[in-house]
Design a protein around this motif. Sequence first.
Motif, PDB file in Angstrom:
ATOM      1  N   ALA A 183       0.834  -1.204   0.000  1.00 10.45           N
ATOM      2  CA  ALA A 183       0.000   0.000   0.000  1.00 10.45           C
ATOM      3  C   ALA A 183       0.869   1.255   0.000  1.00 10.45           C
ATOM      4  CB  ALA A 183      -0.930  -0.015   1.207  1.00 10.45           C
ATOM      5  N   ALA A 184       1.924   1.250   0.800  1.00  8.05           N
ATOM      6  CA  ALA A 184       2.824   2.405   0.844  1.00  8.05           C
ATOM      7  C   ALA A 184       3.545   2.588  -0.483  1.00  8.05           C
ATOM      8  CB  ALA A 184       3.830   2.251   1.976  1.00  8.05           C
ATOM      9  N   MET A 185       3.919   1.487  -1.107  1.00  6.49           N
ATOM     10  CA  MET A 185       4.600   1.567  -2.399  1.00  6.49           C
ATOM     11  C   MET A 185       3.682   2.086  -3.498  1.00  6.49           C
ATOM     12  SD  MET A 185       6.865  -1.933  -2.216  1.00  6.49           S
ATOM     13  CE  MET A 185       7.477  -1.766  -3.891  1.00  6.49           C
ATOM     14  N   GLU A 186       2.386   2.030  -3.263  1.00  8.55           N
ATOM     15  CA  GLU A 186       1.441   2.614  -4.215  1.00  8.55           C
ATOM     16  C   GLU A 186       0.948   3.979  -3.746  1.00  8.55           C
ATOM     17  OE1 GLU A 186      -1.470   0.774  -6.418  1.00  8.55           O
ATOM     18  OE2 GLU A 186      -0.428  -1.130  -6.696  1.00  8.55           O
ATOM     19  N   GLY A 187       1.579   4.525  -2.714  1.00  4.70           N
ATOM     20  CA  GLY A 187       1.293   5.904  -2.375  1.00  4.70           C
ATOM     21  C   GLY A 187       0.730   6.181  -1.005  1.00  4.70           C
ATOM     22  N   ALA A 188       0.341   5.158  -0.231  1.00  4.37           N
ATOM     23  CA  ALA A 188      -0.245   5.405   1.091  1.00  4.37           C
ATOM     24  C   ALA A 188       0.751   6.133   1.981  1.00  4.37           C
ATOM     25  CB  ALA A 188      -0.673   4.098   1.736  1.00  4.37           C
ATOM     26  N   THR A 189       0.318   7.249   2.551  1.00  3.50           N
ATOM     27  CA  THR A 189       1.179   8.022   3.451  1.00  3.50           C
ATOM     28  C   THR A 189       0.794   7.845   4.916  1.00  3.50           C
ATOM     29  OG1 THR A 189      -0.241   9.916   2.960  1.00  3.50           O
ATOM     30  CG2 THR A 189       1.858   9.781   1.783  1.00  3.50           C
ATOM     31  N   VAL A 190      -0.414   7.345   5.170  1.00  8.55           N
ATOM     32  CA  VAL A 190      -0.858   7.072   6.540  1.00  8.55           C
ATOM     33  C   VAL A 190      -1.386   5.645   6.601  1.00  8.55           C
ATOM     34  CG1 VAL A 190      -2.474   7.667   8.383  1.00  8.55           C
ATOM     35  CG2 VAL A 190      -1.429   9.481   7.022  1.00  8.55           C
ATOM     36  N   ILE A 191      -0.875   4.879   7.547  1.00  6.85           N
ATOM     37  CA  ILE A 191      -1.346   3.520   7.796  1.00  6.85           C
ATOM     38  C   ILE A 191      -2.147   3.540   9.090  1.00  6.85           C
ATOM     39  CG2 ILE A 191      -0.687   1.089   7.915  1.00  6.85           C
ATOM     40  CD1 ILE A 191       0.538   2.631   5.501  1.00  6.85           C
ATOM     41  N   VAL A 192      -3.338   2.953   9.076  1.00  3.39           N
ATOM     42  CA  VAL A 192      -4.095   2.804  10.318  1.00  3.39           C
ATOM     43  C   VAL A 192      -4.217   1.321  10.627  1.00  3.39           C
ATOM     44  CG1 VAL A 192      -5.367   4.924   9.835  1.00  3.39           C
ATOM     45  CG2 VAL A 192      -6.418   2.730   9.297  1.00  3.39           C
ATOM     46  N   SER A 215       6.603   2.509  10.633  1.00  2.00           N
ATOM     47  CA  SER A 215       6.441   3.867  10.120  1.00  2.00           C
ATOM     48  C   SER A 215       7.743   4.382   9.513  1.00  2.00           C
ATOM     49  CB  SER A 215       5.961   4.812  11.231  1.00  2.00           C
ATOM     50  OG  SER A 215       6.991   5.111  12.153  1.00  2.00           O
ATOM     51  N   ALA A 216       8.881   3.962  10.075  1.00  5.32           N
ATOM     52  CA  ALA A 216      10.181   4.366   9.533  1.00  5.32           C
ATOM     53  C   ALA A 216      10.450   3.668   8.205  1.00  5.32           C
ATOM     54  CB  ALA A 216      11.286   4.044  10.536  1.00  5.32           C
ATOM     55  N   ARG A 217      10.193   2.367   8.166  1.00  9.31           N
ATOM     56  CA  ARG A 217      10.462   1.593   6.955  1.00  9.31           C
ATOM     57  C   ARG A 217       9.642   2.104   5.778  1.00  9.31           C
ATOM     58  NH1 ARG A 217       9.268  -2.625   9.121  1.00  9.31           N
ATOM     59  NH2 ARG A 217      11.342  -3.115   9.890  1.00  9.31           N
ATOM     60  N   LEU A 218       8.421   2.508   6.050  1.00  2.00           N
ATOM     61  CA  LEU A 218       7.519   2.942   4.979  1.00  2.00           C
ATOM     62  C   LEU A 218       7.513   4.454   4.801  1.00  2.00           C
ATOM     63  CD1 LEU A 218       4.449   0.588   5.618  1.00  2.00           C
ATOM     64  CD2 LEU A 218       6.478   0.206   4.204  1.00  2.00           C
ATOM     65  N   ILE A 219       8.285   5.175   5.617  1.00  2.00           N
ATOM     66  CA  ILE A 219       8.279   6.652   5.605  1.00  2.00           C
ATOM     67  C   ILE A 219       6.824   7.118   5.601  1.00  2.00           C
ATOM     68  CG2 ILE A 219       9.271   8.727   4.582  1.00  2.00           C
ATOM     69  CD1 ILE A 219      11.233   7.003   3.075  1.00  2.00           C
ATOM     70  N   ALA A 220       6.108   6.746   6.646  1.00  2.00           N
ATOM     71  CA  ALA A 220       4.664   6.975   6.711  1.00  2.00           C
ATOM     72  C   ALA A 220       4.245   7.361   8.122  1.00  2.00           C
ATOM     73  CB  ALA A 220       3.919   5.702   6.285  1.00  2.00           C
ATOM     74  N   GLY A 221       3.033   7.842   8.223  1.00  2.00           N
ATOM     75  CA  GLY A 221       2.398   7.984   9.519  1.00  2.00           C
ATOM     76  C   GLY A 221       1.711   6.678   9.866  1.00  2.00           C
ATOM     77  N   TYR A 222       1.599   6.373  11.156  1.00  2.00           N
ATOM     78  CA  TYR A 222       0.971   5.116  11.569  1.00  2.00           C
ATOM     79  C   TYR A 222       0.092   5.393  12.789  1.00  2.00           C
ATOM     80  CZ  TYR A 222       0.588   0.014  11.463  1.00  2.00           C
ATOM     81  OH  TYR A 222       0.126  -1.281  11.304  1.00  2.00           O
ATOM     82  N   VAL A 223      -1.184   5.041  12.680  1.00  2.00           N
ATOM     83  CA  VAL A 223      -2.142   5.241  13.769  1.00  2.00           C
ATOM     84  C   VAL A 223      -2.638   3.869  14.217  1.00  2.00           C
ATOM     85  CG1 VAL A 223      -4.218   6.434  14.538  1.00  2.00           C
ATOM     86  CG2 VAL A 223      -2.847   7.403  12.666  1.00  2.00           C
ATOM     87  N   TYR A 224      -2.324   3.519  15.449  1.00  2.00           N
ATOM     88  CA  TYR A 224      -2.599   2.178  15.972  1.00  2.00           C
ATOM     89  C   TYR A 224      -3.580   2.291  17.135  1.00  2.00           C
ATOM     90  CZ  TYR A 224      -1.488  -2.440  18.018  1.00  2.00           C
ATOM     91  OH  TYR A 224      -1.549  -3.718  18.520  1.00  2.00           O
ATOM     92  N   ALA A 225      -4.773   1.719  16.952  1.00  2.00           N
ATOM     93  CA  ALA A 225      -5.801   1.753  18.002  1.00  2.00           C
ATOM     94  C   ALA A 225      -6.010   0.342  18.537  1.00  2.00           C
ATOM     95  CB  ALA A 225      -7.109   2.303  17.443  1.00  2.00           C
ATOM     96  N   ASN A 278      14.492   9.937  -0.898  1.00  7.90           N
ATOM     97  CA  ASN A 278      14.983   8.590  -0.613  1.00  7.90           C
ATOM     98  C   ASN A 278      14.859   7.713  -1.859  1.00  7.90           C
ATOM     99  OD1 ASN A 278      15.327   5.919   0.325  1.00  7.90           O
ATOM    100  ND2 ASN A 278      14.764   6.541   2.399  1.00  7.90           N
ATOM    101  N   THR A 279      15.976   7.495  -2.535  1.00  8.75           N
ATOM    102  CA  THR A 279      15.934   6.744  -3.795  1.00  8.75           C
ATOM    103  C   THR A 279      15.727   5.243  -3.586  1.00  8.75           C
ATOM    104  OG1 THR A 279      18.353   6.533  -3.803  1.00  8.75           O
ATOM    105  CG2 THR A 279      17.402   8.417  -4.963  1.00  8.75           C
ATOM    106  N   THR A 280      15.872   4.758  -2.360  1.00 13.39           N
ATOM    107  CA  THR A 280      15.632   3.331  -2.116  1.00 13.39           C
ATOM    108  C   THR A 280      14.161   3.050  -1.820  1.00 13.39           C
ATOM    109  OG1 THR A 280      16.150   3.527   0.244  1.00 13.39           O
ATOM    110  CG2 THR A 280      17.960   2.996  -1.246  1.00 13.39           C
ATOM    111  N   PHE A 281      13.379   4.122  -1.606  1.00 10.08           N
ATOM    112  CA  PHE A 281      11.935   3.930  -1.437  1.00 10.08           C
ATOM    113  C   PHE A 281      11.322   3.968  -2.832  1.00 10.08           C
ATOM    114  CE2 PHE A 281       7.541   5.088  -0.827  1.00 10.08           C
ATOM    115  CZ  PHE A 281       7.172   4.353   0.279  1.00 10.08           C
ATOM    116  N   LYS A 282      11.043   2.810  -3.370  1.00 10.64           N
ATOM    117  CA  LYS A 282      10.566   2.703  -4.744  1.00 10.64           C
ATOM    118  C   LYS A 282       9.045   2.626  -4.788  1.00 10.64           C
ATOM    119  CE  LYS A 282      14.644   2.506  -6.701  1.00 10.64           C
ATOM    120  NZ  LYS A 282      15.124   3.585  -7.575  1.00 10.64           N
TER     121      LYS A 282
END
Length: 640
Positions: A183-192, A215-225, A278-282
């Motif tokens: 999902a992140a590789m297709e553009g997701a910036t926030v993971i819940v 969140s670091a690996r995906l360079i994303a926000g992460y919301v965990y409930a 980040n060129t390694t984030f493809k």
Amino acid sequence: MRQGFVKVAAATPDIRVADVRYNTEKICEAIEAAADERAKIVVFPELCITGYTCEDLFTQEVLLREARAALLEIAKFTADKDILVFVGVPLSVDGELYNVVAALNRGEVLGLTTKTFLPNYGEFYEMRHFTPGPDSARRIMFEGNLVPFGPQLLFQATTMEELIVTAEVCEDVWSPIPPSIEAAMEGATVIVNCSASDETVGKDKYRRELIAGQSARLIAGYVYANAGEGESTTDLVFGGHNLIAENGGVLKESKRFRNDIIYSEIDIFRLVAERRKNTTFKMAAGRSLIRVPFYLEIEKTELTRHFPKMPFVPANEKERARRCEEILNIQAMGLKKRLSHTRARSAVVGISGGLDSTLALLVTARAFDMLGKDKKDIVAVTMPCFGTTDRTYQNACKMTVQLGATLREVPIAEAVSVHFRDIGHDPEDHSVTYENSQARERTQVIMDIANEMGGMVIGTGDMSELALGWATYNGDHMSMYGVNASVPKTLVRHLVKYAADVTTDESLKKVLYDVLDTPVSPELLPPKDGDIAQRTEDLVGPYELHDFFLYYMLRFGYAPSKIYRLAVRTFEDSYDTVTILKWLETFCRRFFSQQFKRSCLPDGPKVGTVALSPRGDLRMPSDACVAVWLKDLEHISLMD
């Protein structure tokens, strides 16, 4: 959501196992509370409409029917609210029962994300009741509408296209290849993540590291409930451990064993900027996942998260000491290699008694220790002139002696006066020519001494000075190896303090502490009553502000207006808004106009994530125009 900040919430409501009506009321109360707090995204625990611990009651038609009706009721409750809701529910589809997270926005069920990995070990028996989600998403008929159903659905805000949210369910993130990766590789910036993770000894630490790491690996926000009190305690206890993370850092964390809502702001534009660099984030070559649009209003997000005044300096004392030791070793190792490679017999340092030259001398001494060389081959040259004060002169001499280096004094006032006569400059004219003539004479002196002794000139200038261009071109701007080139001024101070704290030489300690108390100055103007007349921060601005500006401009590519907003919040007890704006404009102008000095920068070691080397981190044309950056600040006073 202005400037990329999106307020998010992780909510653990009070529930009763299998009491759908009660749970629905509590979920709606939490949505109302989150909406009142202007949260744009709120995430609830796994299966919270029914409770996660219903066990074989999940096979009961009456429970599933009530849960479905409750989902529609909760969706309807969001109709007049500017919020995106993720809530867990059991759902029967085509004769199979699925563990699902429903996305709700403005009265509609936008999509139904299925759980991919069902735990069936230890205390978990999910495969007794549920079917793993399909390999890919499709659309199903749900209450008369075609609704996306399956894993890795992407929910994209129409008003901020960079805000793309995807959901995964509890165990998914614990698996070797979590669904959020694709999902992140297709553009997701926030993971819940809607979760029901029970508490066992030490599990909270692992959970925190897991979410921060993802969140670091995906360079994303992460919301965990996470599920909390109200779930069955027949065999398990759920602690309501909620987390909000961003690119490896935990922004907010709830106290365990207490049902609550936590809030923070995820900086979407920061994440996008990090991914761009980040060129390694493809990103995926093609789009295969379903994208579902949703609407949120763009408005100012009230910030609650903390932005450190000194982003280059760790706030924790223990971590700061560790960082200082590491940086000093990096600086010394770089110099060690250069001295060894060039077979230099000596190292020459222009020593003024100020912070930068003090740090350069300390690093040089450490490099000589690493090489096993006699520190007498370090030549510390003091070059008193028109602006030199007794305090800095004495400190320069004392620290040189205490470190075991060779002290050499070369007064330059006469040589500079001859130079003034040669070029026809009036010595009473204390303009830039008056100042720079001294700086260039000093550089000539130490360069020639280095030639004479088969040595190398060690540069003293720091990164903050380079950013502002606060260096005399071909004067203190030049050296043969610049050990401080990627160390900002705010960090220079802490490195010298660390060296003072750890030394066992009481005399050296005393000198270093006095250097720390000395105002920052190039000492190029005559002193007044024996005191320093020229204070750098009065002329170019406070270094704590400039380092703050530098960090957010270079590290994340923030617009000046956004940097201003963060600075106003961070320094509200220190500077008024007019002062912050003044020095930010100064920073932008000088940063662009002085690039030509950085384009011919001597070699020097990189020590952190921000550096200005033209061969590495900052490849910038010397004639780039600052107009766009200044235009961004033009209407700053009109921003609400």
